[in-house]
Each structure stands twice: as C-alpha cells, then as structure tokens.
Design an enzyme around this catalytic site. Structure first.
Site, PDB file in Angstrom:
ATOM      1  N   ALA A   1      28.153   5.492  -7.612  1.00 30.25           N
ATOM      2  CA  ALA A   1      28.215   4.185  -6.951  1.00 30.25           C
ATOM      3  C   ALA A   1      28.601   4.331  -5.486  1.00 30.25           C
ATOM      4  O   ALA A   1      29.787   4.338  -5.132  1.00 30.25           O
ATOM      5  CB  ALA A   1      29.203   3.279  -7.688  1.00 30.25           C
TER       6      ALA A   1
ATOM      7  N   LEU B   1      -9.590   4.588 -11.754  1.00 28.28           N
ATOM      8  CA  LEU B   1      -9.636   3.947 -13.073  1.00 28.28           C
ATOM      9  C   LEU B   1     -10.174   2.520 -13.025  1.00 28.28           C
ATOM     10  O   LEU B   1     -10.461   1.920 -14.059  1.00 28.28           O
ATOM     11  CB  LEU B   1      -8.260   3.983 -13.737  1.00 28.28           C
TER      12      LEU B   1
ATOM     13  N   GLU C   1      18.023   7.546  -2.566  1.00 30.25           N
ATOM     14  CA  GLU C   1      18.497   8.851  -2.064  1.00 30.25           C
ATOM     15  C   GLU C   1      17.944   9.136  -0.664  1.00 30.25           C
ATOM     16  O   GLU C   1      17.554  10.258  -0.346  1.00 30.25           O
ATOM     17  CB  GLU C   1      18.183   9.972  -3.058  1.00 30.25           C
TER      18      GLU C   1
ATOM     19  N   GLN D   1      -7.402   3.490  -8.293  1.00 30.46           N
ATOM     20  CA  GLN D   1      -8.735   3.176  -7.770  1.00 30.46           C
ATOM     21  C   GLN D   1      -9.825   3.815  -8.641  1.00 30.46           C
ATOM     22  O   GLN D   1     -10.826   3.180  -8.960  1.00 30.46           O
ATOM     23  CB  GLN D   1      -8.825   3.677  -6.316  1.00 30.46           C
TER      24      GLN D   1
HETATM   25  C1  FAD Z   1      15.675   2.230  -8.137  1.00 32.02           C
HETATM   26  C2  FAD Z   1      16.870   2.414  -7.277  1.00 32.02           C
HETATM   27  C3  FAD Z   1      17.969   3.108  -7.773  1.00 32.02           C
HETATM   28  C4  FAD Z   1      19.122   3.252  -6.992  1.00 32.02           C
HETATM   29  N1  FAD Z   1      20.219   3.864  -7.534  1.00 32.02           N
HETATM   30  C5  FAD Z   1      21.346   3.970  -6.795  1.00 32.02           C
HETATM   31  C6  FAD Z   1      22.536   4.538  -7.384  1.00 32.02           C
HETATM   32  O1  FAD Z   1      22.556   4.957  -8.542  1.00 32.02           O
HETATM   33  N2  FAD Z   1      23.657   4.575  -6.615  1.00 32.02           N
HETATM   34  C7  FAD Z   1      23.698   4.129  -5.335  1.00 32.02           C
HETATM   35  O2  FAD Z   1      24.730   4.220  -4.712  1.00 32.02           O
HETATM   36  N3  FAD Z   1      22.589   3.563  -4.763  1.00 32.02           N
HETATM   37  C8  FAD Z   1      21.431   3.466  -5.465  1.00 32.02           C
HETATM   38  N4  FAD Z   1      20.305   2.896  -4.923  1.00 32.02           N
HETATM   39  C9  FAD Z   1      20.385   2.347  -3.572  1.00 32.02           C
HETATM   40  C10 FAD Z   1      19.593   3.147  -2.567  1.00 32.02           C
HETATM   41  O3  FAD Z   1      20.222   4.340  -2.259  1.00 32.02           O
HETATM   42  C11 FAD Z   1      19.364   2.231  -1.363  1.00 32.02           C
HETATM   43  O4  FAD Z   1      18.468   1.206  -1.792  1.00 32.02           O
HETATM   44  C12 FAD Z   1      18.818   2.956  -0.178  1.00 32.02           C
HETATM   45  O5  FAD Z   1      19.782   3.818   0.368  1.00 32.02           O
HETATM   46  C13 FAD Z   1      18.342   1.972   0.895  1.00 32.02           C
HETATM   47  O6  FAD Z   1      19.350   1.063   1.177  1.00 32.02           O
HETATM   48  P1  FAD Z   1      19.031  -0.518   1.185  1.00 32.02           P
HETATM   49  O7  FAD Z   1      18.319  -0.856  -0.066  1.00 32.02           O
HETATM   50  O8  FAD Z   1      20.285  -1.214   1.498  1.00 32.02           O
HETATM   51  O9  FAD Z   1      17.999  -0.686   2.352  1.00 32.02           O
HETATM   52  P2  FAD Z   1      18.348  -0.733   3.908  1.00 32.02           P
HETATM   53  O10 FAD Z   1      19.459   0.215   4.209  1.00 32.02           O
HETATM   54  O11 FAD Z   1      18.465  -2.162   4.290  1.00 32.02           O
HETATM   55  O12 FAD Z   1      17.020  -0.128   4.501  1.00 32.02           O
HETATM   56  C14 FAD Z   1      15.800  -0.867   4.469  1.00 32.02           C
HETATM   57  C15 FAD Z   1      14.712  -0.035   5.066  1.00 32.02           C
HETATM   58  O13 FAD Z   1      15.019   0.273   6.412  1.00 32.02           O
HETATM   59  C16 FAD Z   1      14.267   1.392   6.783  1.00 32.02           C
HETATM   60  N5  FAD Z   1      15.109   2.308   7.558  1.00 32.02           N
HETATM   61  C17 FAD Z   1      16.234   2.933   7.169  1.00 32.02           C
HETATM   62  N6  FAD Z   1      16.703   3.722   8.154  1.00 32.02           N
HETATM   63  C18 FAD Z   1      15.846   3.566   9.206  1.00 32.02           C
HETATM   64  C19 FAD Z   1      15.758   4.111  10.515  1.00 32.02           C
HETATM   65  N7  FAD Z   1      16.681   4.985  10.950  1.00 32.02           N
HETATM   66  N8  FAD Z   1      14.749   3.722  11.307  1.00 32.02           N
HETATM   67  C20 FAD Z   1      13.826   2.833  10.889  1.00 32.02           C
HETATM   68  N9  FAD Z   1      13.830   2.310   9.655  1.00 32.02           N
HETATM   69  C21 FAD Z   1      14.825   2.673   8.829  1.00 32.02           C
HETATM   70  C22 FAD Z   1      13.741   2.052   5.498  1.00 32.02           C
HETATM   71  O14 FAD Z   1      12.360   1.755   5.348  1.00 32.02           O
HETATM   72  C23 FAD Z   1      14.532   1.330   4.434  1.00 32.02           C
HETATM   73  O15 FAD Z   1      13.828   1.260   3.201  1.00 32.02           O
HETATM   74  C24 FAD Z   1      19.154   2.745  -5.682  1.00 32.02           C
HETATM   75  C25 FAD Z   1      18.033   2.059  -5.171  1.00 32.02           C
HETATM   76  C26 FAD Z   1      16.915   1.889  -5.959  1.00 32.02           C
HETATM   77  C27 FAD Z   1      15.742   1.136  -5.401  1.00 32.02           C
END
Ligand code: FAD
Length: 367
Positions: free
Chosen positions: A123, A326, A351, A324
């Site tokens: 977490a 399929l 990650e 595509q």
């Molecule tokens: C299926 C799933 C499982 C997960 N499991 C875990 C878990 O077990 N434990 C845990 O702690 N977290 C977990 N997460 C959270 C995950 O690590 C975060 O979703 C991820 O780090 C992105 O953070 P955010 O969703 O807050 O997106 P944000 O931080 O808001 O980022 C949104 C988007 O901004 C863009 N971005 C990021 N950095 C930059 C940059 N430098 N320049 C330009 N664009 C950028 C990327 O496209 C990113 O997708 C999980 C997420 C998912 C979807």
C-alpha cells in the site's frame, strides 16, 4: 513459434528451462477456473493452490531470482491474468519484509505467504500521490513501543482480501514502511476496474503498525522492492502478448476469405511479423534486465524501466492487432483476446506509468 524456445538463451540456466515446462503443466491442469468476475474468490483459490503446490516460494525467496519470477509470471499470464496477479502480489506485498524485516516479522508472515495461507498487499499509492510517490501524506507516529498510522491508500491490489498490508507513511524521520494487519484497516470501499481485480481504497485511522526496516528508509525500501518486481511486470506482459499471438495465428490459419486463408493475405502476415518481432525484442530486454540483476548482481534501474516500458507497450499493440485479426470474435465477451485487451491496459500504468519509465531512463542517460 515455440513459446519455450527462448529458455535456451544464455540469460537462463538449465533449471529455468525445466521450471518453465513444470509451470506450464501446472497451469494447464489448474487454471481452468481462474477466469470470471468473482476476482476475490478466484484469487483466494489460486493463492491457496499456488502455495500448496510450491510455486509461491519463488515469489517470497530470501534471494529472489528475477528470471524465475518473470518466467513464472509469463506462463501464468499466458493462461490466466488473475493467476499471474495472485502470484506476484504475494511477492510484491511481502517484499519489504523479505528485504528488511526482523527475524520475528519474517517468521510471522513469510512462511504463511509462501504456503498461500496469508494474502499480502503493498500500500503505497494515495489519492493525491500516484506517479509522484514522494507526495504521500499518510503519517506514522510512535505510540510507546508500537506505531500508529493515519491516512488513505488507494488502488490497493488485494485490498479487501489481504491478511496484511505493507503500508508506506511519513514518520518524523521520513517515509517509512509498516506492517498493518487487515483487522486494523477499513478496506470496505472496493474499486472495480476494466478487468476483474481484487482492489480497494484502504483507510487507516490510528491503525496499529509495526515498523519494517529503519524509520525514514521506506522510500528506498519501496524502490528496492520495485527493482526486483518491475522487470517481472514485463514478464507478465510477454505472457499476455504471446497468448494474443497464439490466438491470432490460430484464427488467421483457419479463417477463409477472398478464396484464401486470412493468413495468406500479406497485410495479415505483416501484422503477424510485427507482433512476433515486438515480442522477441521485448523478451530480450526483459530477460537481459533479469539476468543483470540475478547474475551480475547490479541495480537495474535503467534496464528494468526499459523492459517494463517496452514489454507493456508492445503487449498492448500486439493484443490490439490480435483483436483486429479476429474481427468480431476479438471483441466478443469472454473470448481470450477480448479478455487480454482489458487485462493488459493497467500494466502501462501501475508500478510506474510508461511516462515515469521514460523519466527514469532519461535520468540515467543524463547522469
Ligand atoms: C490495476 C492497478 C493495480 C494497482 N495496484 C497498486 C498496489 O497494489 N499498490 C499501490 O500502492 N498502488 C497500486 N496501483 C496504483 C498505481 O501505482 C498508480 O495508479 C500509478 O502509480 C499512477 O498513479 P495515478 O493513478 O495516481 O496516476 P497519476 O499519478 O495521476 O498519473 C496520471 C498519468 O500521468 C502521466 N504521467 C506521470 N508522470 C508523468 C511525467 N513525468 N510526465 C508526463 N506525464 C506523466 C502518466 O500517463 C500517468 O498515467 C495500482 C494501479 C492499478 C491501475
């Protein structure tokens, strides 16, 4: 294309090749049930089965072998995304304990995690701290000999079914890692995503917590844990991509149109060639990264970022091409390719999103 031919690459030792065949046999015999919407029940069962049959010990090994974890993920993901997920979360969730836990903490949790008797969760993310992990606002305070943690964690895989959470929170000394038992958190706010996945927002209100490692060293610990597991996300992506290629090849050879087989049309052949080449290139990066860490015993910040980015982006493109090929079948609910299309998407986000991997690679280049 033989899915197992790459195990004679110099990145692997003979036990890896043998293990990959054993995992394949196990997956074929055990994962028929691992699809469906009841992700909680499926994951609980898969964790038990993986533990009983001895596979989870590779995810929680004192000296993790990244090649082994990546190849197991590749094969499980080929057969069932939830099985790959259940396998790796046991490792990711207990990784900080493996890396920095006391003997008592290791004894209390690791044998149970490896046996599939306790479910682990990691977490770190919060509503306002995802890509920007350092922005977490959860706090940890000493309370006598124990610690108390306050805060909200979100997107937590295994949230709601985990027996314990390794939680990252800010202490006076800086970000620190803690073990928090499930009974001490509120994980009732579940999250549904694009493909079945046990997940919740986890609320901690003065939750009783045990420090893992030294106070203030949590960020480093989280990064060391990701250094092991990031490469293996690429392994999972390879498994998804290889499955999509298998499905696309099968359909292209069977489907008749315009007086020929779909596979005889050059535009199809071009798609198949791109898919196979992308997979091989991503596999080389993936197992190179794993080999550098396992054999050369070096940090793989750059290698893992390249592997994760390339393999997840390639898998998405390969699966899209398979859909595509399929045609309508590719978007029919329940078809393996339709399932893959939904399952692969999150890999480009968690990650470290692809953009984060690019930042890491560029930083390493510009050092
Ligand atoms: C299926 C799933 C499982 C997960 N499991 C875990 C878990 O077990 N434990 C845990 O702690 N977290 C977990 N997460 C959270 C995950 O690590 C975060 O979703 C991820 O780090 C992105 O953070 P955010 O969703 O807050 O997106 P944000 O931080 O808001 O980022 C949104 C988007 O901004 C863009 N971005 C990021 N950095 C930059 C940059 N430098 N320049 C330009 N664009 C950028 C990327 O496209 C990113 O997708 C999980 C997420 C998912 C979807």
């Amino acid at each position: 294309m033989d899915r197992f031919s790459h195990y004679d690459w110099p990145f692997f030792d003979r036990p890896h090749a043998a293990l990959s065949r054993e995992v394949e046999t196990w997956a074929l015999a055990n994962l028929g049930h691992a699809h469906g919407n009841d992700a909680d029940a499926i994951c609980r069962k898969v964790v038990k089965d993986l533990g009983k049959d001895g596979w989870l010990k590779y995810a929680v090994a004192a000296e993790p072998d990244v090649r082994t974890i990546a190849l197991i993920r590749e094969i499980l993901a080929y057969h069932a995304g939830l099985a790959d997920f259940a396998f790796v979360m046991q490792g990711l969730g207990s990784g900080p304990i493996v890396l920095a836990g006391t003997e008592a903490q290791k004894k209390a949790w690791l044998p149970r995690v490896a046996a599939g008797e306790a479910i682990a969760a990691f977490a770190l993310s919060e509503p306002d701290a995802g890509s920007d992990v350092a922005a977490i606002t959860s706090t940890a305070k000493r309370a006598g000999d124990a610690w108390r943690v306050d805060g909200v964690k979100t997107w937590i895989s295994n949230g709601g079914i985990a027996d314990f959470y390794v939680v990252f929170a800010k202490a006076e000394e800086g970000i620190s890692a803690f073990i928090v038992e499930a009974k001490d958190v509120d994980a009732s706010e579940r999250i549904d995503i694009i493909a079945p996945h046990p997940m919740a927002t986890v609320k901690l209100r003065g939750a009783k917590a045990e420090l893992v490692g030294e106070a203030g060293q949590g960020f480093k610990l989280a990064m060391r844990n990701l250094d092991v597991f990031r490469t293996t996300v690429a392994g999972a992506a390879l498994g998804f991509a290889r499955r999509a290629l298998t499905e696309a090849l099968g359909r292209a050879k069977d489907r008749k149109m315009f007086g020929a087989r779909l596979a005889d049309l050059q535009m199809t052949q071009a798609k198949l060639a791109d898919m196979a080449t992308g997979i091989e290139a991503a596999a080389l990066l993936t197992y190179r990264s794993a080999w550098v860490r396992d054999v050369k015993k070096q940090r793989v910040t750059r290698e893992a970022a390249m592997a994760k980015m390339q393999a997840t982006e390639t898998a998405q493109a390969v699966i899209d091409a398979a859909v595509q090929i399929l045609g309508g079948l590719g978007v029919k609910s329940g078809h393996p390719v339709e399932r893959l299309y939904r399952e692969v998407r999150a890999l480009r986000i968690y990650e470290g999103a692809t953009e984060v991997q690019k930042v890491i690679i560029a930083r390493e280049l510009l050092r």
